[in-house]
Design a protein around this motif. Structure first.
Motif, PDB file in Angstrom:
ATOM      1  N   THR A 329      -3.567  -7.765  -3.120  1.00  0.00           N
ATOM      2  CA  THR A 329      -2.568  -8.453  -2.296  1.00  0.00           C
ATOM      3  C   THR A 329      -1.206  -7.791  -2.463  1.00  0.00           C
ATOM      4  O   THR A 329      -0.464  -7.598  -1.484  1.00  0.00           O
ATOM      5  N   ILE A 330      -0.876  -7.420  -3.690  1.00  0.00           N
ATOM      6  CA  ILE A 330       0.369  -6.683  -3.932  1.00  0.00           C
ATOM      7  C   ILE A 330       0.342  -5.341  -3.207  1.00  0.00           C
ATOM      8  O   ILE A 330       1.322  -4.936  -2.567  1.00  0.00           O
ATOM      9  N   VAL A 331      -0.783  -4.645  -3.291  1.00  0.00           N
ATOM     10  CA  VAL A 331      -0.915  -3.355  -2.606  1.00  0.00           C
ATOM     11  C   VAL A 331      -0.695  -3.523  -1.102  1.00  0.00           C
ATOM     12  O   VAL A 331       0.057  -2.772  -0.468  1.00  0.00           O
ATOM     13  N   GLY A 332      -1.347  -4.525  -0.515  1.00  0.00           N
ATOM     14  CA  GLY A 332      -1.221  -4.731   0.923  1.00  0.00           C
ATOM     15  C   GLY A 332       0.196  -5.066   1.347  1.00  0.00           C
ATOM     16  O   GLY A 332       0.713  -4.522   2.336  1.00  0.00           O
ATOM     17  N   ALA A 333       0.841  -5.966   0.611  1.00  0.00           N
ATOM     18  CA  ALA A 333       2.223  -6.320   0.944  1.00  0.00           C
ATOM     19  C   ALA A 333       3.147  -5.119   0.760  1.00  0.00           C
ATOM     20  O   ALA A 333       4.074  -4.901   1.553  1.00  0.00           O
ATOM     21  N   THR A 334       2.890  -4.335  -0.281  1.00  0.00           N
ATOM     22  CA  THR A 334       3.716  -3.147  -0.527  1.00  0.00           C
ATOM     23  C   THR A 334       3.606  -2.160   0.628  1.00  0.00           C
ATOM     24  O   THR A 334       4.606  -1.558   1.048  1.00  0.00           O
ATOM     25  N   TYR A 335       2.405  -1.986   1.160  1.00  0.00           N
ATOM     26  CA  TYR A 335       2.235  -1.089   2.309  1.00  0.00           C
ATOM     27  C   TYR A 335       3.048  -1.568   3.516  1.00  0.00           C
ATOM     28  O   TYR A 335       3.487  -0.756   4.333  1.00  0.00           O
ATOM     29  N   GLN A 336       3.210  -2.876   3.645  1.00  0.00           N
ATOM     30  CA  GLN A 336       4.007  -3.383   4.760  1.00  0.00           C
ATOM     31  C   GLN A 336       5.493  -3.073   4.576  1.00  0.00           C
ATOM     32  O   GLN A 336       6.185  -2.728   5.528  1.00  0.00           O
ATOM     33  N   PHE A 337       5.962  -3.207   3.349  1.00  0.00           N
ATOM     34  CA  PHE A 337       7.375  -2.931   3.096  1.00  0.00           C
ATOM     35  C   PHE A 337       7.667  -1.431   3.037  1.00  0.00           C
ATOM     36  O   PHE A 337       8.743  -0.982   3.445  1.00  0.00           O
ATOM     37  N   TYR A 338       6.709  -0.676   2.521  1.00  0.00           N
ATOM     38  CA  TYR A 338       6.894   0.771   2.349  1.00  0.00           C
ATOM     39  C   TYR A 338       5.660   1.486   2.899  1.00  0.00           C
ATOM     40  O   TYR A 338       4.793   1.921   2.137  1.00  0.00           O
ATOM     41  N   PRO A 339       5.556   1.612   4.214  1.00  0.00           N
ATOM     42  CA  PRO A 339       4.346   2.195   4.818  1.00  0.00           C
ATOM     43  C   PRO A 339       4.113   3.629   4.349  1.00  0.00           C
ATOM     44  O   PRO A 339       5.062   4.421   4.243  1.00  0.00           O
ATOM     45  N   PRO A 340       2.873   3.982   4.054  1.00  0.00           N
ATOM     46  CA  PRO A 340       2.589   5.360   3.637  1.00  0.00           C
ATOM     47  C   PRO A 340       3.029   6.391   4.669  1.00  0.00           C
ATOM     48  O   PRO A 340       3.385   7.520   4.317  1.00  0.00           O
ATOM     49  N   THR A 341       3.022   6.000   5.939  1.00  0.00           N
ATOM     50  CA  THR A 341       3.316   6.962   7.005  1.00  0.00           C
ATOM     51  C   THR A 341       4.779   7.385   7.057  1.00  0.00           C
ATOM     52  O   THR A 341       5.104   8.345   7.763  1.00  0.00           O
ATOM     53  N   VAL A 342       5.670   6.703   6.324  1.00  0.00           N
ATOM     54  CA  VAL A 342       7.071   7.140   6.345  1.00  0.00           C
ATOM     55  C   VAL A 342       7.271   8.374   5.470  1.00  0.00           C
ATOM     56  O   VAL A 342       8.310   9.028   5.544  1.00  0.00           O
ATOM     57  N   GLY A 343       6.287   8.690   4.642  1.00  0.00           N
ATOM     58  CA  GLY A 343       6.387   9.891   3.817  1.00  0.00           C
ATOM     59  C   GLY A 343       6.017  11.133   4.609  1.00  0.00           C
ATOM     60  O   GLY A 343       5.236  11.075   5.567  1.00  0.00           O
TER      61      GLY A 343
END
Length: 404
Positions: A329-343
């Protein structure tokens, strides 16, 4: 400017959390390697729990709570420097708690670690408490007019945040009491009781409370209000009953049943949100994996409570709940705040993010199956998969933070 400072420190909490996650998965794998020999004895369960709960889960909780809780109470963090004071205390404290059971680390490492970690908790609770001092139950929700239809759920969810802080203080007391002689004002919680206070009482309840505000907005859908009305009270009461009556029926059974109601209810609510939404993002799938793991975890716990058997699944129960439910759940929420695609670095993609979550989820499933089938190979493979997923997740998150 204070919002920028809080955001910066929230990232640092999450970075520390990701590093603790990798360290936890590495030690968990070493502990089951057939050739580990003496290394297995050198990594006791207490060290792994400290990495998991005091390190990984709660640093993620601290970081996002500094960002989200004040705004959910229609306030700004009253003490913007609190995260900067807090993080070194709890990070160093968690390291001390991890080191304490290891040989030949002196016992004072545990005492110092517990005191530092508890001091960080006091900073956290004091900062949030002072921030919401004139709105303690969260009646003012900061809900915009565009989301006015969510205000009732928002207000109800806010009311449980003070309960979360109470559990956190109780867990900090239990953490310190294990190493330091304290005035005999309260019963000293056992290690298992303290773990339940922190994992179920603090982290899981905050996920319920914040999740019923956050995920409906992410998914642009509404959860069944009947489930909200059941999950939050059950999730608030269950950890106290579990901690008080751990392994003592009928309290143990009552606590396990209530916690199962909360987790299964939250899983059903999230599944309803997911089904009602036409949005499909990598973080949403990670949370779906997480709530499914939580359902498996509480089913194992119910087996402990109602049959008095199956205790060979204790490690699987812990990992399904902490790495699976809380972690994914932490991983999923983190992806929403910091999407992998912005890298812009190699591998910074939704596909990589989904692979990380899938590796963790499949690893947990393999570990559970291996434990039931008494297959050491399957357990080892499951933990190796979880470690790989943790490394990929941490790499994505730290890479995004480095570039931004």
């Amino acid at each position: 400017m204070s919002a920028v400072v809080v955001t910066r420190w929230a990232r640092r909490f999450l970075a520390a959390s990701a590093l603790f996650l990798v360290a936890w998965q590495a030690t968990a794998l070493v502990a089951v390697l057939p050739a580990a020999g003496a290394a297995v004895e050198a990594i006791p369960r207490r060290a792994q729990v400290a990495l998991a709960v005091h390190g990984f889960v709660l640093h993620a909780v601290f970081g996002k709570a500094y960002s989200l809780v004040p705004s959910y109470f229609d306030r700004s963090l009253a003490v913007p420097c609190a995260p900067a004071v807090h993080l070194p205390l709890t990070a160093a404290g968690a390291v001390g708690l991890v080191a304490a059971p290891l040989r030949p680390i002196p016992e004072i490492a545990g005492s110092l670690g517990a005191l530092l970690w508890a001091a960080g908790v006091v900073v956290f609770v004091a900062a949030l408490g002072w921030t919401v001092r004139d709105n303690p139950t969260g009646r003012e929700t900061g809900t915009s007019e565009a989301n006015a239809h969510r205000r009732r759920v928002d207000r109800f969810a806010n009311a449980f945040v003070p309960v979360v802080l109470g559990y956190l203080l109780a867990g900090a007391y239990g953490t310190v009491a294990r190493y330091v002689v304290l005035p005999d004002l309260f019963p000293e919680p056992t290690f298992a009781q303290t773990t339940h206070l922190l994992a179920a009482g603090t982290a899981a309840l905050l996920i319920f409370a914040v999740g019923f505000r956050l995920f409906p907005r992410f998914l642009v859908a509404s959860p069944p209000q009947s489930l909200v009305a059941v999950v939050l009270p059950a999730g608030a009461v269950a950890p106290a009953i579990l901690a008080w009556g751990l392994y003592r029926n009928p309290w143990f059974q009552a606590g396990a049943a209530l916690q199962a109601v909360a987790v299964v209810g939250f899983a059903a609510a999230y599944a309803a949100l997911f089904a009602r939404s036409d949005r499909r993002r990598v973080g949403f799938y990670a949370v779906l994996f997480g709530v499914a793991s939580g359902v498996l975890g509480v089913l194992v716990g119910l087996n402990f409570a109602f049959t008095g058997s199956g205790f060979e699944l204790v490690d699987a129960h812990f990992r399904l709940n902490v790495l699976g439910f809380l972690g994914l759940t932490i991983v999923g929420a983190t992806y929403q705040f910091y999407p992998p695609t912005v890298g812009s670095f190699p591998g910074a993609s939704d596909r990589t993010g989904l692979a990380a979550a899938a590796l963790i989820g499949l690893g947990l499933l393999g570990e559970l199956s291996g434990t039931i089938a008494e297959s050491g190979t399957a357990v080892t493979a499951g933990r190796a998969s979880a470690l790989a997923g943790a490394v990929v997740f941490a790499g994505l998150l730290l890479g995004v933070f480095y570039e931004r």
